[in-house]
Enzyme design. Structure first.
Site, mmCIF file in Angstrom:
data_model
loop_
_atom_site.group_PDB
_atom_site.id
_atom_site.type_symbol
_atom_site.label_atom_id
_atom_site.label_comp_id
_atom_site.label_asym_id
_atom_site.label_seq_id
_atom_site.Cartn_x
_atom_site.Cartn_y
_atom_site.Cartn_z
ATOM 1 N N GLN A 136 -9.301 2.003 -0.251
ATOM 2 C CA GLN A 136 -9.118 2.332 -1.671
ATOM 3 C C GLN A 136 -10.127 3.387 -2.100
ATOM 4 O O GLN A 136 -9.779 4.324 -2.825
ATOM 5 C CB GLN A 136 -9.248 1.072 -2.521
ATOM 6 C CG GLN A 136 -8.089 0.109 -2.295
ATOM 7 C CD GLN A 136 -8.219 -1.180 -3.071
ATOM 8 O OE1 GLN A 136 -9.251 -1.450 -3.689
ATOM 9 N NE2 GLN A 136 -7.176 -1.993 -3.041
ATOM 10 N N ARG A 192 -12.349 -14.939 -1.514
ATOM 11 C CA ARG A 192 -11.465 -15.584 -0.523
ATOM 12 C C ARG A 192 -12.212 -16.439 0.488
ATOM 13 O O ARG A 192 -11.596 -17.274 1.156
ATOM 14 C CB ARG A 192 -10.605 -14.525 0.178
ATOM 15 C CG ARG A 192 -9.522 -14.004 -0.747
ATOM 16 C CD ARG A 192 -8.614 -12.996 -0.105
ATOM 17 N NE ARG A 192 -7.501 -12.708 -0.995
ATOM 18 C CZ ARG A 192 -6.713 -11.643 -0.897
ATOM 19 N NH1 ARG A 192 -6.910 -10.760 0.065
ATOM 20 N NH2 ARG A 192 -5.727 -11.465 -1.757
ATOM 21 N N ASP A 242 -6.717 -8.186 4.720
ATOM 22 C CA ASP A 242 -5.952 -9.008 3.762
ATOM 23 C C ASP A 242 -5.375 -10.269 4.403
ATOM 24 O O ASP A 242 -4.771 -11.092 3.710
ATOM 25 C CB ASP A 242 -4.801 -8.176 3.173
ATOM 26 C CG ASP A 242 -5.323 -7.066 2.260
ATOM 27 O OD1 ASP A 242 -6.455 -7.199 1.749
ATOM 28 O OD2 ASP A 242 -4.606 -6.073 2.069
ATOM 29 N N SER A 266 0.836 -1.215 0.000
ATOM 30 C CA SER A 266 0.000 0.000 0.000
ATOM 31 C C SER A 266 0.864 1.256 0.000
ATOM 32 O O SER A 266 0.595 2.217 -0.721
ATOM 33 C CB SER A 266 -0.894 0.026 1.243
ATOM 34 O OG SER A 266 -1.819 -1.028 1.203
ATOM 35 N N GLY A 290 -5.831 -3.928 -7.682
ATOM 36 C CA GLY A 290 -7.016 -3.143 -7.355
ATOM 37 C C GLY A 290 -6.658 -1.769 -6.810
ATOM 38 O O GLY A 290 -7.326 -0.770 -7.103
ATOM 39 N N ARG A 310 -2.390 -14.454 -2.009
ATOM 40 C CA ARG A 310 -2.462 -14.734 -0.568
ATOM 41 C C ARG A 310 -3.033 -16.133 -0.292
ATOM 42 O O ARG A 310 -2.736 -16.740 0.736
ATOM 43 C CB ARG A 310 -3.270 -13.654 0.136
ATOM 44 C CG ARG A 310 -2.632 -12.263 -0.009
ATOM 45 C CD ARG A 310 -3.090 -11.298 1.058
ATOM 46 N NE ARG A 310 -2.940 -9.909 0.632
ATOM 47 C CZ ARG A 310 -1.787 -9.245 0.657
ATOM 48 N NH1 ARG A 310 -0.689 -9.820 1.079
ATOM 49 N NH2 ARG A 310 -1.756 -7.974 0.257
ATOM 50 N N ARG A 326 -13.511 -7.257 -10.811
ATOM 51 C CA ARG A 326 -13.738 -6.674 -9.481
ATOM 52 C C ARG A 326 -14.591 -5.408 -9.569
ATOM 53 O O ARG A 326 -14.548 -4.677 -10.558
ATOM 54 C CB ARG A 326 -12.392 -6.399 -8.790
ATOM 55 C CG ARG A 326 -11.639 -7.700 -8.562
ATOM 56 C CD ARG A 326 -10.348 -7.501 -7.848
ATOM 57 N NE ARG A 326 -10.549 -7.007 -6.484
ATOM 58 C CZ ARG A 326 -9.566 -6.619 -5.686
ATOM 59 N NH1 ARG A 326 -8.308 -6.659 -6.124
ATOM 60 N NH2 ARG A 326 -9.814 -6.197 -4.471
HETATM 61 C C1 S3P Z 1 -5.715 -1.365 0.162
HETATM 62 C C2 S3P Z 1 -6.943 -1.396 0.779
HETATM 63 C C3 S3P Z 1 -7.701 -2.637 1.043
HETATM 64 C C4 S3P Z 1 -6.814 -3.863 0.915
HETATM 65 C C5 S3P Z 1 -5.956 -3.817 -0.304
HETATM 66 C C6 S3P Z 1 -5.028 -2.603 -0.267
HETATM 67 C C7 S3P Z 1 -5.037 -0.067 -0.053
HETATM 68 O O1 S3P Z 1 -8.749 -2.762 0.108
HETATM 69 O O2 S3P Z 1 -7.608 -5.041 0.896
HETATM 70 O O3 S3P Z 1 -5.160 -4.986 -0.408
HETATM 71 O O4 S3P Z 1 -3.818 -0.048 -0.346
HETATM 72 O O5 S3P Z 1 -5.707 0.969 0.093
HETATM 73 P P1 S3P Z 1 -10.200 -2.064 0.339
HETATM 74 O O6 S3P Z 1 -10.038 -0.614 0.205
HETATM 75 O O7 S3P Z 1 -11.059 -2.651 -0.749
HETATM 76 O O8 S3P Z 1 -10.632 -2.480 1.703
#
Ligand code: S3P
Length: 439
Positions: A174, A351, A320, A26, A98, A392, A126
């Site tokens: 996100q 998952r 995660d 991140s 994502g 994962r 997604r």
């Molecule tokens: C992330 C936020 C999370 C996490 C992803 C990374 C980020 O997703 O699951 O692996 O870097 O902001 P969500 O925002 O969908 O919860």
């Protein structure tokens, strides 16, 4: 034909030693994004040289940013300023990531050029409406497929976005980060309120780049009145990667590991809290702050685990880590129940289903539910697992072999490189009997 990677893991083993897992995914993404938009030169160390973060890096190169490296985790970004990005000559391909797609959609909505974001099969399935709907409320013009998925066709609306006061229906960092990046180009204030705390790396890093951002309780606000000033970023190790070893050492008798320089941002430490509730022996040592992010060394020693009802408040803080926590639950005495985690169904794979299918193959009593799983701990065997291209899932079943009664083969493991290059070597050095077969 593209190559396929299988992990073959022999049962048993003990994890020992001290090492550093790769950089936080991140934070690595955000370092490239904000470094590119800054005035001046930003140096990043500890950058995650894995496919997801490299997809973000390539996207910014494609938009005209001069980025040197990565070389041994060092990256030098020659920032172009908030308004310095250039139209990419082709679609921006974001692979499996994502985070790249959702954050970039917000950033690109307010640019003076159009862009198209594409991804691999998993990413193309997604949900993207969670970002395109609030962005549309801000005045963005983004087309998705009819199913609300990528490719995203973004028609830049420079100077035409308006701030909103958005109450997020789901706890998503996100979505929050996407809207904050769009808010840097919008008229008036953009505020995002989250239903539960989610990772706050964007807010922390904006502050590190001297960009004004206001956080009050569950609400964070930003305006276009600001500039990013280049800085130095030391990316800590990813607690989501450390998680495989925290669980591995907790379930394999005789294990004793020291994981160094791990990010322990309180919005990410649900894995430690949940494992401790299950009886794990984890010490947080040498706590310090590095570039606005808390960091520590994590010492984990084997300890018998017991089943628990996982507190729902911890779900977004460990979002995660559930694939590997399900493995911990399979090794625990008694029942573990997870609820309130329906988001797991729309990650890199579903998952809940994919983990339940794999655990059943090993003979674990695992019952998937709409928003979680109920797992009865006990002895289990080996088997052939399909990871569905989810990094994962692949690493979680590798760790399960520490307690299995037979070998585990995991197919479809190429995507481990999206977050954890060198996983098999590091795990082998620590004591897991794992080999990688590429055919
Ligand atoms: C992330 C936020 C999370 C996490 C992803 C990374 C980020 O997703 O699951 O692996 O870097 O902001 P969500 O925002 O969908 O919860």
């Amino acid at each position: 034909m593209s190559k396929s990677t299988t992990f073959k893991v022999q049962p048993g083993g003990v994890l020992r030693g001290e090492f550093r897992v790769p950089g936080d995914k991140s934070i690595s993404h955000r370092s490239i994004m904000l470094g590119s938009l800054a005035e001046g030169v930003t140096h990043v160390t500890g950058f995650l040289e894995a496919e997801d973060a490299l997809a973000t890096l390539q996207a910014f190169r494609d938009m005209g940013v001069n980025i040197e490296g990565p070389v041994n985790g060092s990256v030098t970004i020659h920032g172009v300023g908030k308004h310095g990005l250039k139209a990419p000559k082709a679609d921006l391909y974001l692979g499996n990531s994502g985070t790249s797609m959702r954050l970039l959609s917000g950033l690109l909505a307010g640019q003076a050029f159009d862009s198209v974001l594409t991804g691999d099969k998993s990413l193309s399935g997604r949900p993207m409406k969670r970002v395109t709907a609030p962005l549309a409320e801000m005045g963005a013009d983004i087309k998705t497929t009819e199913q609300g998925t990528a490719p995203l066709r973004i028609f830049g609306r420079a100077g035409q976005l308006n701030g909103i006061d958005y109450i997020m229906p789901i706890a998503s960092a996100q979505v929050k980060s996407c809207l904050l990046l769009a808010g840097m180009y919008a008229q008036g204030e953009t505020s995002v309120t989250e239903p539960a705390p989610t990772r706050d790396h964007t807010e922390r890093m904006l502050a590190g780049f001297a960009y004004p951002v206001k956080s009050q309780h569950s609400k964070v606000s930003i305006t276009a009145a600001g500039q990013l000033k280049a800085t130095e970023i030391d990316v800590p190790s990813d607690i989501s990667s450390a998680a495989f070893f925290l669980v591995g050492a907790s379930i394999a008798p005789g294990s004793d590991l020291l994981l160094k320089h791990v990010g322990i941002n309180p919005t990410r430490t649900g894995i430690i809290d949940i494992l401790r509730l299950m009886g794990a022996n984890i010490e947080v040592l040498n706590q310090r702050e590095v570039g606005g992010e808390p960091v520590a060394d994590l010492h984990v020693v084997y300890s018998p685990l017991k089943g628990i009802d996982i507190p729902e408040a911890l779900v977004p803080l460990a979002i995660d880590e559930f694939p590997v926590l399900f493995v911990a639950a399979a090794c625990a005495e008694g029942q573990t129940r997870l609820t309130g985690a329906e988001e797991l169904r729309v990650k890199e794979s579903d998952r809940i289903q994919v983990m339940a299918d794999g655990l059943l193959i090993l003979g674990v009593d695992a019952v998937p539910t709409a928003d979680g799983m109920v797992i009865q701990g006990g002895a289990f065997g080996g088997g052939d697992i399909v990871s569905h291209g989810d990094h994962r899932i692949a690493m979680s079943f590798s760790i399960a072999a520490l307690r299995a009664n037979g070998p585990i083969s995991i197919h479809d493991c190429e995507n481990v490189n999206t977050s954890f290059p060198g996983f098999t070597q590091l795990a082998k050095n620590a004591g897991l009997d794992i080999v990688e077969e590429i055919v």
